[in-house]
Design an enzyme around this catalytic site. Structure first.
Site, short mmCIF file in Angstrom:
data_model
loop_
_atom_site.label_atom_id
_atom_site.label_comp_id
_atom_site.label_asym_id
_atom_site.label_seq_id
_atom_site.Cartn_x
_atom_site.Cartn_y
_atom_site.Cartn_z
N ASP A 26 40.63 13.10 61.08
CA ASP A 26 39.35 13.53 61.65
C ASP A 26 38.16 12.78 61.04
OD1 ASP A 26 39.17 14.69 59.16
OD2 ASP A 26 38.80 16.73 59.89
N GLU A 254 25.07 20.06 34.51
CA GLU A 254 24.18 18.99 34.96
C GLU A 254 22.76 19.42 34.65
OE1 GLU A 254 23.08 16.48 38.99
OE2 GLU A 254 23.34 18.63 39.09
N ASP A 328 25.93 11.02 42.85
CA ASP A 328 24.48 10.83 42.98
C ASP A 328 24.02 9.47 42.47
OD1 ASP A 328 23.92 13.31 44.12
OD2 ASP A 328 23.69 14.29 42.17
#
Length: 552
Positions: A26, A254, A328
């Site tokens: 998918d 974090e 990130d």
């Protein structure tokens, strides 16, 4: 309860599920796809898998906007497939750490839907609501204002990220208990810890003062009014009493904006908060100012000074996490290395520099095969909300298209999110369908199948670094001392434990560097080579991007 500091000796591998391996065609990675690749990770030698969010989510921020903490995102699988994943990870003597995202939820979470329904809702104070007069000028980290009008009640809610990610109000004791109950649900399943998303944001200055508007920005800078807030240590210690301290797990917080002094408090074992934190200072050194999109060339003495400060600051108390990449951050070989002619050698050099330091190393998927940044020409090929919002804001501020695209090519988060490159077949073997994000065209040359067939590949170099960490106590526990602090191309340091000394020397440049320091030359003459990315060279000269570790 904690029985040992097993996480100090561990190497962690981060999986970004959406981009790792698609088992059903998918175009989106899934849990079954991860299960299929566990033997690959076992071969690499890692100890812990950190799984980015797999919870039910509208995917506005790729899963960091959670709609239901106790349900799996349908396209990733279901709870049965997660339970099977956990069982298969443990069967291979590896551990599984989940992402804990509790600074905010999705605006489709049942708590927020109840909160926005009425000012009298018992869930109203699970989030921050203000009338227009009592909002402030803060900007969202993802661009735009940090306050969003909700027309149902005529008030604004705070969102430090996307407007679909309203911030939770940790001042509310009922909210905190609901979070602790959710954490217990996962730990009782047998997971081995949490990576805690922006966890130092959970305590805010609830006076919400305006922030200064800098450099022609559209909004005020919240500065330190939303991180490391007045009650953050209280909240984390309560979390430990209520949940974390009851299990033998690892926790990594974090914490953007956390200083070394902050980290000493957060990670001091006697405070019972977190085991280690992710710092961001070294990731901002190639930015011209505070905005990551304003680029400058890395000055190596700055990187050495910063990393040595963290090594020394947590040497006696606390613990460091070691990373170059994550979901990130752009690809390190394109950022601090050379992703052209010296891609393989510079990727190995960067790995050496990081993995021989004191702390727990984190490998981000694809780092072990030297995946690179990507240059999509069409903005429509980018998916990251931060990138797209930045583009809109900077066009409004008068930046040129070309200047903005240069920043995206260098710092955009989609650089880390392109699908994993498994082989040279169509779509890099990631999917038989259409991938959710375009594959990096370099997959034909850079893929894990090719790496596994090459004894001199980056993969096997990482495997050796991981093995050395397990075999040599000085790699885990040795003291740290920076060498040649002012040298603009060589990053060198020593580690010592019980009379054994390790010396790591790395050339961050494409030019050969002659070693002239007398003590270093003495150590080299006496030393045994533990690992190097370039054999048979002059021991007094470092070739381009060469790395070498000596055992003295």
């Amino acid at each position: 309860m904690k029985t040992s500091d097993w996480w100090k000796q561990s190497v962690v591998y981060q999986i970004y599920p959406k981009s790792f391996n698609d088992s059903n065609g998918d175009g989106i990675g899934d849990i079954q796809g991860i299960i299929e690749k566990l033997d690959y990770l076992k071969k690499l030698g890692i100890d812990v898998i950190w799984l980015s969010p797999i919870y039910d989510s509208p995917q506005d921020d790729n899963g960091y906007d959670i709609r239901d903490y106790r349900k799996i995102f349908t396209q990733y699988g279901d709870m049965e497939s997660f339970d099977r994943l956990l069982q298969e990870v443990h069967a291979r003597n590896m551990k599984l750490v989940m992402d804990l995202v509790v600074n905010h939820t999705s605006d489709e979470h049942e708590w927020f839907e109840a909160s926005r329904a009425s000012k009298d809702s018992p869930y109203r104070d699970y989030y921050f609501w203000r009338d227009e007069e009592n909002t402030n000028n803060w900007g969202s980290i993802f661009g735009g204002p940090a306050w969003q009008l909700d027309e149902e009640t005529g008030e604004y809610y705070l969102h430090l990220f996307s407007k679909k990610q309203p911030d939770l109000n940790w001042e509310n004791a009922n909210l905190r208990q609901d979070v602790y109950d959710m954490m217990t649900f996962w730990l009782d399943k047998g997971i081995d810890g949490f990576r805690m998303d922006v966890i130092n944001f959970i305590s805010k200055n609830t006076d919400f003062p305006d922030g200064p508007v800098k450099n022609g920005d559209l909004y005020g800078d919240p500065e330190n009014n939303f991180c490391n807030g007045p009650r953050v240590h209280e909240f984390l210690r309560e979390m430990n009493r209520e949940v974390l301290g009851k299990y033998d797990i690892m926790t990594v917080g974090e914490m953007p904006g956390a200083s070394i002094e902050d980290a000493q408090i957060y990670t001091d074992p006697k405070n019972r908060e977190v085991d280690m934190i992710f710092t961001f200072e070294h990731m901002n050194l190639d930015s011209d100012g505070e905005n990551k999109w304003d680029l400058k060339t890395l000055y190596l003495p700055d990187l050495k000074k910063n990393m040595a400060a963290w090594q020394n600051g947590l040497q006696e108390t606390g613990w460091n996490s070691l990373y170059w990449n994550n979901h990130d951050q752009p690809r390190i070989v394109s950022r601090f290395g050379n992703d052209g002619a010296y891609r393989v050698r510079s990727a190995k050099m960067l790995a050496t520099c990081l993995h021989m330091m004191k702390g727990t190393p984190y490998i981000y998927q694809g780092e072990e095969i030297g995946m690179t940044n990507v240059h999509f020409n069409d903005l429509a090929d980018y998916q990251d909300i931060e990138t797209l919002n930045m583009y809109r804001d900077r066009i409004e501020q008068g930046f040129s298209h070309d200047a903005i695209m240069k920043s995206i090519y260098t710092k955009g988060r989609d650089n880390a999110r392109t699908p994993f490159q498994w082989d040279s077949s169509e779509n890099a073997g990631f999917t038989t369908g259409t991938p959710w994000l375009k594959v990096n065209p370099r997959y034909v040359e850079i893929n894990s199948e090719a790496a596994l067939q090459d004894d001199d590949s980056i993969f096997y170099y990482y495997q050796t670094l991981i093995r050395l960490r397990k075999e040599i106590p000085a790699v885990v526990y040795g003291s740290f001392k920076l060498l040649l602090p002012k040298h603009e191309a060589i990053f060198a340091y020593e580690r010592q434990l019980d009379g054994e000394k390790l010396v790591t020397i790395c050339n961050f440049s494409a030019e050969a560097q002659r070693i002239e320091d007398e003590q270093l030359l003495t150590d080299i003459a006496r030393g045994q080579v533990l690992i190097t990315n370039l054999e048979d060279t002059d021991s007094n000269v470092l070739e381009a991007y060469q790395a070498i570790v000596y055992k003295i």
